[in-house]
Write an enzyme that holds these catalytic residues in place. Structure first.
Site, PDB file in Angstrom:
ATOM      1  N   GLY A  46      51.636  65.220  47.574  1.00 52.32           N
ATOM      2  CA  GLY A  46      52.613  65.886  48.429  1.00 52.32           C
ATOM      3  C   GLY A  46      53.974  65.741  47.789  1.00 52.32           C
ATOM      4  N   GLN A  51      63.099  66.001  47.001  1.00 51.28           N
ATOM      5  CA  GLN A  51      62.735  65.045  45.948  1.00 51.28           C
ATOM      6  C   GLN A  51      63.023  65.578  44.544  1.00 51.28           C
ATOM      7  OE1 GLN A  51      58.722  64.142  47.833  1.00 51.28           O
ATOM      8  NE2 GLN A  51      59.243  62.187  46.896  1.00 51.28           N
ATOM      9  N   CYS A  99      55.106  57.019  47.080  1.00 51.40           N
ATOM     10  CA  CYS A  99      56.028  58.147  47.159  1.00 51.40           C
ATOM     11  C   CYS A  99      56.539  58.413  45.751  1.00 51.40           C
ATOM     12  CB  CYS A  99      57.183  57.782  48.088  1.00 51.40           C
ATOM     13  SG  CYS A  99      58.428  59.074  48.231  1.00 51.40           S
ATOM     14  N   LEU A 100      56.630  59.682  45.372  1.00 49.49           N
ATOM     15  CA  LEU A 100      57.118  60.001  44.032  1.00 49.49           C
ATOM     16  C   LEU A 100      58.534  59.475  43.809  1.00 49.49           C
ATOM     17  CD1 LEU A 100      55.815  63.677  43.709  1.00 49.49           C
ATOM     18  CD2 LEU A 100      54.782  61.601  42.801  1.00 49.49           C
ATOM     19  N   HIS A 141      54.591  61.954  56.363  1.00 50.76           N
ATOM     20  CA  HIS A 141      55.389  61.358  55.277  1.00 50.76           C
ATOM     21  C   HIS A 141      56.360  62.402  54.700  1.00 50.76           C
ATOM     22  CE1 HIS A 141      55.945  58.825  51.517  1.00 50.76           C
ATOM     23  NE2 HIS A 141      56.368  60.003  51.122  1.00 50.76           N
ATOM     24  N   GLU A 142      55.823  63.581  54.404  1.00 50.44           N
ATOM     25  CA  GLU A 142      56.674  64.621  53.806  1.00 50.44           C
ATOM     26  C   GLU A 142      57.716  65.094  54.810  1.00 50.44           C
ATOM     27  OE1 GLU A 142      56.633  64.841  50.733  1.00 50.44           O
ATOM     28  OE2 GLU A 142      54.704  63.891  50.409  1.00 50.44           O
ATOM     29  N   HIS A 145      60.807  63.082  54.858  1.00 46.62           N
ATOM     30  CA  HIS A 145      61.790  63.369  53.794  1.00 46.62           C
ATOM     31  C   HIS A 145      62.852  64.362  54.273  1.00 46.62           C
ATOM     32  CE1 HIS A 145      60.527  61.239  50.233  1.00 46.62           C
ATOM     33  NE2 HIS A 145      59.269  61.608  50.401  1.00 46.62           N
TER      34      HIS A 145
HETATM   35 ZN   LIG Z   1      57.656  60.634  49.614  1.00 44.08          ZN
END
Ligand SMILES: [Zn+2]
Length: 205
Positions: A46, A51, A99-100, A141-142, A145
């Site tokens: 995701g 991000q 998380c990225l 989660h997304e 953000h």
């Molecule tokens: Zn994340």
């Protein structure tokens, strides 16, 4: 289409206010392609536009996680534009999330088992998406953000400082994150090496 650099915490851009997308234009479709390329390059499941430094309300979830394709199949990730969480239900479950924007970091997060979201797709049409388990977790989660909420908001101050120290060692002033394709001469401590991380760790059973 391009792999874009990931914004890594504590970069303040991750807390920027996100704006709704007024129309699905060619520009938005190009942004989607960049997000797809970037998500795959970093082995995520995701990714949110913020991000890669674009504060628009849009995120993607891997088609396998979304249950519309076998994991690894070449089906494009699902785009969620201007998403809203309509409803969450089920007992809360704790699971480790990555998380990225936090390469190499995993944090246990409590989330409801099920979530239902409404969003606009790449075709400009509104859809509802209901998921449970990993899919619900990925959507929530997304979605976090887009409101500036991050993994470090789920931990105490001590753990937060530890995460900050670890990420500051990993990220050079240039913003470069060490990855598997680095061509550096110097050795990295394996544990601190930022391998491609999934937005949500997927453990195959
Ligand atoms: Zn994340």
């Amino acid at each position: 289409m391009a792999v874009r650099p990931i914004v890594v915490w504590p970069d303040p851009r991750l807390r920027e206010k996100t704006r709704p997308i007024t129309e699905v234009t060619d520009e938005i479709r190009a942004l989607y392609r960049d997000l797809v390329d970037t998500m795959y390059a970093y082995d995520g499941v995701g990714i949110a536009a913020i991000q890669i430094g674009v504060p628009l309300r849009m995120f993607l979830v891997d088609a396998g996680v979304a249950g519309i394709a076998e994991r690894g199949a070449s089906v494009d990730p699902v785009a969620f534009i201007n998403p809203e969480v309509l409803d969450t239900s089920g007992d809360k479950e704790k699971a480790e999330e990555g998380c990225l924007s936090f390469p190499g970091i995993y944090v246990p997060v409590d989330r409801p088992r099920r979530a239902r979201l409404r969003a606009i797709g790449l075709d400009g049409k509104t859809f509802e998406s209901e998921g449970e388990g990993l899919f619900a977790r990925a959507m929530l989660h997304e979605h976090d953000h887009l409101t500036g909420k991050l993994l470090v908001d789920f931990v105490g101050p001590l753990k937060k400082r530890q995460i900050k120290r670890k990420l500051e060692r990993q990220v050079e002033p240039s913003g470069h994150v060490h990855g598997e394709n680095c061509q550096h001469d110097h050795d990295h401590d394996e544990a601190e090496h930022a391998h491609g991380v999934a937005a949500v760790p997927v453990r195959s059973s």
